[in-house]
Design an enzyme around this catalytic site. Structure first.
Site, PDB file in Angstrom:
ATOM      1  N   SER A  43      35.624  49.536  36.537  1.00 46.22           N
ATOM      2  CA  SER A  43      34.716  50.035  35.508  1.00 46.22           C
ATOM      3  C   SER A  43      33.587  49.039  35.268  1.00 46.22           C
ATOM      4  O   SER A  43      32.743  48.838  36.132  1.00 46.22           O
ATOM      5  CB  SER A  43      35.504  50.352  34.232  1.00 46.22           C
ATOM      6  N   HIS A  49      34.517  56.148  36.835  1.00 48.63           N
ATOM      7  CA  HIS A  49      35.151  57.236  36.067  1.00 48.63           C
ATOM      8  C   HIS A  49      34.453  58.574  36.290  1.00 48.63           C
ATOM      9  O   HIS A  49      34.290  59.370  35.361  1.00 48.63           O
ATOM     10  CB  HIS A  49      35.151  56.914  34.560  1.00 48.63           C
TER      11      HIS A  49
END
Length: 235
Positions: free
Chosen positions: A124, A160
């Site tokens: 991330s 994501h």
């Protein structure tokens, strides 16, 4: 010259006992029991995140350590970073993480470490920070917005991609309108493996997840699916 390697995850499914993602990262090192240091800056040095890192990596053949930067307890940050075989960067606020890193003057240390063969990995925030631009939720509350990052890798990145509603449309539109450069989007469970700034493959711990190369063509987003190699669970 040592290879400059990066293994960058869109998101890692931390639940369960499987250590497939961690085991694969360690396998990229030529060291038998590699030294791996966790930088949890993006999460504000979350104790939970740190404990989870140690709990999982103590089950593997490696030498784990942590570099907390909010409550600094390391006498020589540069020495610690340079002595690692692998650096793993956790998720959280990319904006805050980059601000702390700049205040601590980590950029030249990190660049030299990568150049000298330290493997960089992250999830991330720990993935998008290495690109020129990333799609982040740390710029404004409740929004996905472009964030200029460190530029170790060319182009843009979005993690994501399948896990957070809204990311796909926003990332595609930004690239289609040339507001950010072409780049990569990554589903949760998938990692991009770069060697000397070139993508060599995508790998995944989930059979249904993908990575994507997205560019602008005549004012529209052009998306190419990158099918990852599924990693086998050795646990």
């Amino acid at each position: 010259m040592p290879k400059r390697q990066m293994l960058l995850w869109g998101g890692i499914p931390w639940g369960g006992r499987s250590l497939t993602a961690e085991d694969y990262l360690l396998s990229l090192s030529e060291t038998k029991s590699p030294r791996i240091c966790f930088l949890p800056t993006a999460s504000g040095d979350s104790k939970f995140y740190i404990e989870r890192f140690f709990r999982r990596h103590r089950r593997l053949d490696c030498k784990p350590s942590v570099l907390p930067l909010f409550n600094l307890s390391v006498p020589n940050v540069e020495r610690l970073i340079r002595n690692q075989d692998i650096l793993f960067i956790g998720g959280g606020s990319t904006l805050n993480m980059l601000a702390i890193w700049r205040a601590r003057k980590l950029d030249p240390i990190l660049r030299d470490s990568l150049k000298n063969g330290t493997i960089f990995s992250g999830v991330s925030a720990g993935s998008i920070c290495w690109f020129e631009w990333g799609l982040s939720d740390s710029v404004s509350c409740g929004k996905f917005e472009p964030l200029q990052c460190l530029g170790y890798l060319p182009g843009s990145n979005c993690p994501h991609f399948d896990g957070e509603p809204g990311r796909q449309k926003i990332f595609r539109n930004l690239i289609a309108k040339n507001q950010i450069p072409a780049g990569y989007a990554v589903d949760d469970g998938v990692a991009l493996h770069f060697v000397d700034e070139k993508l060599v493959e995508a790998v995944s711990v989930k059979p249904s997840a993908n990575a994507y190369q997205i560019s602008s063509e005549c004012g529209k987003a052009r998306q190419i699916v990158i099918r990852p190699r599924l990693l086998k669970d050795e646990a």
